[in-house]
Design a protein around this motif. Structure first.
Motif, short mmCIF file in Angstrom:
data_model
loop_
_atom_site.label_atom_id
_atom_site.label_comp_id
_atom_site.label_asym_id
_atom_site.label_seq_id
_atom_site.Cartn_x
_atom_site.Cartn_y
_atom_site.Cartn_z
N PRO A 55 -56.65 77.09 7.64
CA PRO A 55 -55.51 76.71 6.81
C PRO A 55 -54.35 76.21 7.67
N PRO A 56 -53.48 75.39 7.10
CA PRO A 56 -52.30 74.94 7.86
C PRO A 56 -51.42 76.12 8.26
N THR A 57 -50.74 75.98 9.36
CA THR A 57 -49.81 77.00 9.83
C THR A 57 -48.46 76.36 10.12
N TRP A 58 -47.49 77.18 10.39
CA TRP A 58 -46.13 76.69 10.68
C TRP A 58 -46.09 75.82 11.92
N LYS A 59 -47.17 75.89 12.77
CA LYS A 59 -47.20 75.07 13.97
C LYS A 59 -47.30 73.58 13.65
N SER A 60 -47.77 73.28 12.43
CA SER A 60 -47.78 71.89 11.94
C SER A 60 -46.89 71.87 10.70
N PRO A 61 -45.58 71.74 10.87
CA PRO A 61 -44.63 71.93 9.78
C PRO A 61 -44.91 71.10 8.53
N LEU A 62 -45.24 69.81 8.70
CA LEU A 62 -45.46 68.97 7.52
C LEU A 62 -46.70 69.41 6.76
N SER A 63 -47.78 69.70 7.46
CA SER A 63 -48.99 70.17 6.80
C SER A 63 -48.76 71.50 6.11
N TYR A 64 -48.01 72.37 6.76
CA TYR A 64 -47.77 73.69 6.19
C TYR A 64 -46.89 73.59 4.95
N LEU A 65 -45.89 72.71 4.99
CA LEU A 65 -45.02 72.51 3.84
C LEU A 65 -45.80 71.94 2.67
N SER A 66 -46.67 70.97 2.96
CA SER A 66 -47.52 70.40 1.92
C SER A 66 -48.42 71.45 1.31
N TYR A 67 -48.96 72.32 2.15
CA TYR A 67 -49.82 73.41 1.69
C TYR A 67 -49.06 74.33 0.75
N LEU A 68 -47.80 74.62 1.07
CA LEU A 68 -47.01 75.53 0.25
C LEU A 68 -46.60 74.92 -1.08
N LEU A 69 -46.39 73.59 -1.10
CA LEU A 69 -45.83 72.94 -2.28
C LEU A 69 -46.87 72.31 -3.19
N THR A 70 -48.08 72.05 -2.67
CA THR A 70 -49.10 71.38 -3.48
C THR A 70 -49.97 72.40 -4.21
N PRO A 71 -50.00 72.35 -5.54
CA PRO A 71 -50.84 73.31 -6.27
C PRO A 71 -52.32 73.02 -6.07
N PHE A 72 -53.13 74.07 -6.11
CA PHE A 72 -54.57 73.89 -5.98
C PHE A 72 -55.16 73.34 -7.27
N SER A 73 -56.19 72.50 -7.12
CA SER A 73 -56.92 71.99 -8.28
C SER A 73 -57.82 73.09 -8.82
N ALA A 74 -58.38 72.86 -9.99
CA ALA A 74 -59.30 73.84 -10.59
C ALA A 74 -60.50 74.08 -9.68
N GLU A 75 -61.01 73.00 -9.07
CA GLU A 75 -62.15 73.15 -8.15
C GLU A 75 -61.75 73.97 -6.93
N GLU A 76 -60.56 73.72 -6.40
CA GLU A 76 -60.12 74.46 -5.23
C GLU A 76 -59.89 75.94 -5.54
N LYS A 77 -59.34 76.22 -6.72
CA LYS A 77 -59.15 77.62 -7.13
C LYS A 77 -60.49 78.34 -7.24
N ALA A 78 -61.48 77.67 -7.84
CA ALA A 78 -62.80 78.26 -7.95
C ALA A 78 -63.41 78.49 -6.58
N GLY A 79 -63.19 77.54 -5.67
CA GLY A 79 -63.71 77.67 -4.32
C GLY A 79 -63.09 78.84 -3.57
N LEU A 80 -61.78 79.01 -3.73
CA LEU A 80 -61.11 80.12 -3.06
C LEU A 80 -61.55 81.46 -3.65
N GLU A 81 -61.84 81.48 -4.95
CA GLU A 81 -62.37 82.71 -5.57
C GLU A 81 -63.75 83.03 -5.02
#
Length: 399
Positions: free
Chosen positions: A207-233
Motif C-alpha cells: 500500500p502507499p505510504t507517507w514516503k510517497s506523499p501524492l500516492s498516499y494522499l490519493s489513497y486516503l481520498l479515493t474511495p474503493f470500488s465495489a470490486e476493491e472492497k470485495a477484494g480487501l474482504e
C-alpha cells in the motif's frame, strides 16, 4: 549444464505398496457435530478420499495420462554456491514455426495441463508460444537443494538458466503464487536483456505510504470500488482465517515434514483443504485431487521438501523483492477468489503495468481452474495490437 533428457513418470511398485499399506493403517480423529468445513476437511470427505486412494484410485492410469499429455524432460542446472540440481520441466514448442514468444511458468507442472494446448496452438487470431513449465527445486520431480540458503535469487537463477539452456535468450514469464515472487525477481534481475515482459495471476503490491506523499494522499481520498472492497474482504479472510499454514511453514517446516513424510493422510488433509477453500467453487473429482496430492507424496525430494521455500525465502524480507521493482512491461489478471486481492492502483504505482484483466470467477489456482481465461489474458498482452506485441523479436521463449 547437462543435455536435455526425456522424462517419464514411473513410480516404483514398492512405493505404491508402501502407500497402500500406510493407508490401510489410517486412524481418524472424531469431529464436532455439524461443523462442516469450519475446522478443516470434514471427516466423511477424508474417509471417502482415503478409501478411494487405498482401493480404487488407479495411479498407473493417471501416471500414463500425464506422460502422454505433457512432454517432460530433466537436465542439470548449475546454481551458484549450490552445485548442479537436476530440474524437471514440461517443454512444448509452438505449432507454428515463426514468431513465437517463449514463456516460462514456475509452479506445479500440473497447473500447465489446461493452458498448454491453448498457448501452443496455431491461430491467426492470437500469438502462439513455446512453453516451459518447471517443477521448482524441491517440488514435483525436481531435485531439491541440499543445504540452507536457497532463496528467491536461487529460484530465479534456476528458472532463468533453464530458459537460456533451452535456447531462449529472450523470453517472457507468467506466474502465480510463488511464481509471482520468482518471476518478479527474474524481471528485476534479468529484465531488458533477457526477460522482456512478465505477467502474473497473483498480483501483490504494498500500500502507499507517507514516503510517497501524492500516492498516499490519493489513497486516503479515493474511495474503493465495489470490486476493491470485495477484494480487501477476501484478503482479510485469508489473513485471519486461512494463513496459519504460512506461519508454520515459514518457521518450522521440518516439524511438518515428519508428519507429511510418514502419513499420507496428514498430507491429504493439509493439501485437500487448500484445494477446496482456495478455489472458486471448483468441482474437484476425488481422482483429480488425489493426483495432485500423489505428486507431492511421490515427489523426488519427499513430501516435506516443498515447504522449505517458505522458511528459506521469508527468512530475509529483502528476498521477497519488495525493494526491487522491474521496469519491463507487466500484465496482471485478477480473479475474485484469489487469496490476496489488493487495489490495482497499488500495483501500477510500483510496476510498469501495461494490461489488466478483471474476472468475475476463478480463484488461487487460476491456471488450473480457468485455463482458457488466463491463456486469453496472456495472449492479449502479446497479440498484434496488444501492449507487448513483438516484444521478443523472432524466435523466443515463454516460461
Amino acid at each position: 549444464m547437462s543435455p536435455e533428457t526425456p522424462f517419464q513418470i514411473n513410480i516404483p511398485d514398492k512405493k505404491l505398496s508402501i502407500l497402500r499399506a500406510k493407508l490401510e493403517l489410517a486412524t481418524f480423529p472424531d469431529e464436532l457435530q455439524d461443523i462442516g468445513w469450519k475446522h478443516g476437511p470434514p471427516l466423511a470427505d477424508m474417509k471417502r478420499l482415503v478409501e478411494r486412494w487405498r482401493n480404487g484410485y488407479d495411479w498407473r492410469k493417471h501416471e500414463k495420462e500425464l506422460n502422454q499429455e505433457l512432454p517432460m524432460f530433466t537436465r542439470d542446472i548449475d546454481v551458484d554456491g549450490f552445485g548442479a540440481l537436476n530440474i524437471h520441466y514440461v517443454h512444448k514448442k509452438s505449432e507454428i514455426a515463426w514468431r513465437h514468444p517463449a514463456a516460462a511458468g514456475p509452479g506445479s507442472f500440473l497447473e500447465i495441463k489446461g493452458m498448454l494446448p491453448l498457448l501452443t496452438a496455431a491461430s491467426p487470431k492470437h500469438p502462439s508460444f513455446h512453453v516451459v513449465a518447471l517443477s521448482l527445486p524441491g517440488f514435483g520431480f525436481s531435485e531439491g537443494a541440499h543445504k540452507p540458503g536457497f532463496a528467491l535469487d536461487q529460484y530465479a537463477e534456476v528458472t532463468h538458466k533453464l530458459m537460456i539452456a533451452l535456447g531462449y535468450n529472450e523470453y517472457v514469464t507468467e506466474g502465480g503464487d510463488w511464481g509471482f515472487l520468482i518471476t518478479r525477481r527474474m524481471a528485476a534481475k534479468y529484465g531488458g536483456k533477457h526477460v522482456k515482459a512478465w505477467h502474473t495471476n497473483f498480483p501483490m503490491a504494498d500500500p502507499p505510504t507517507w514516503k510517497s506523499p501524492l500516492s498516499y494522499l490519493s489513497y486516503l481520498l479515493t474511495p474503493f470500488s465495489a470490486e476493491e472492497k470485495a477484494g480487501l474482504e477476501r484478503t482479510a479472510w485469508y489473513r485471519n482465517k486461512s494463513s496459519g499454514y504460512f506461519v508454520e511453514q515459514s518457521t518450522f517446516p521440518q516439524t511438518l515434514a515428519y508428519g507429511f513424510t510418514d502419513s499420507p493422510v496428514a498430507l491429504l488433509g493439509w493439501f485437500y483443504e487448500k484445494l477446496v477453500i482456495w478455489t472458486d467453487d471448483y468441482k474437484w473429482t476425488d481422482d483429480e485431487a488425489l493426483t495432485w496430492i500423489s505428486i507431492y507424496w511421490f515427489s523426488r525430494a519427499g513430501p516435506g521438501a516443498a515447504h522449505r521455500i517458505y522458511s528459506e525465502v521469508c527468512g530475509d524480507f529483502y528476498n521477497l523483492g519488495r525493494t526491487s521493482y522491474p521496469t519491463v512491461p507487466m500484465g496482471a489478471s485478477y480473479f475474485p477468489q484469489e487469496l490476496l486481492l489488493l487495489p490495482s492502483a497499488w500495483l501500477r504505482r510500483q510496476n510498469n503495468v501495461v494490461i489488466e484483466s478483471h474476472h468475475t470467477s476463478g480463484g488461487h489456482f487460476a491456471a488450473y481452474e480457468r485455463p482458457a481465461e488466463l491463456a486469453d489474458d496472456v495472449r492479449k498482452m502479446f497479440a498484434k495490437g496488444g501492449p507487448a506485441f513483438a516484444i521478443v523479436p523472432g524466435k523466443s521463449g515463454y516460461a
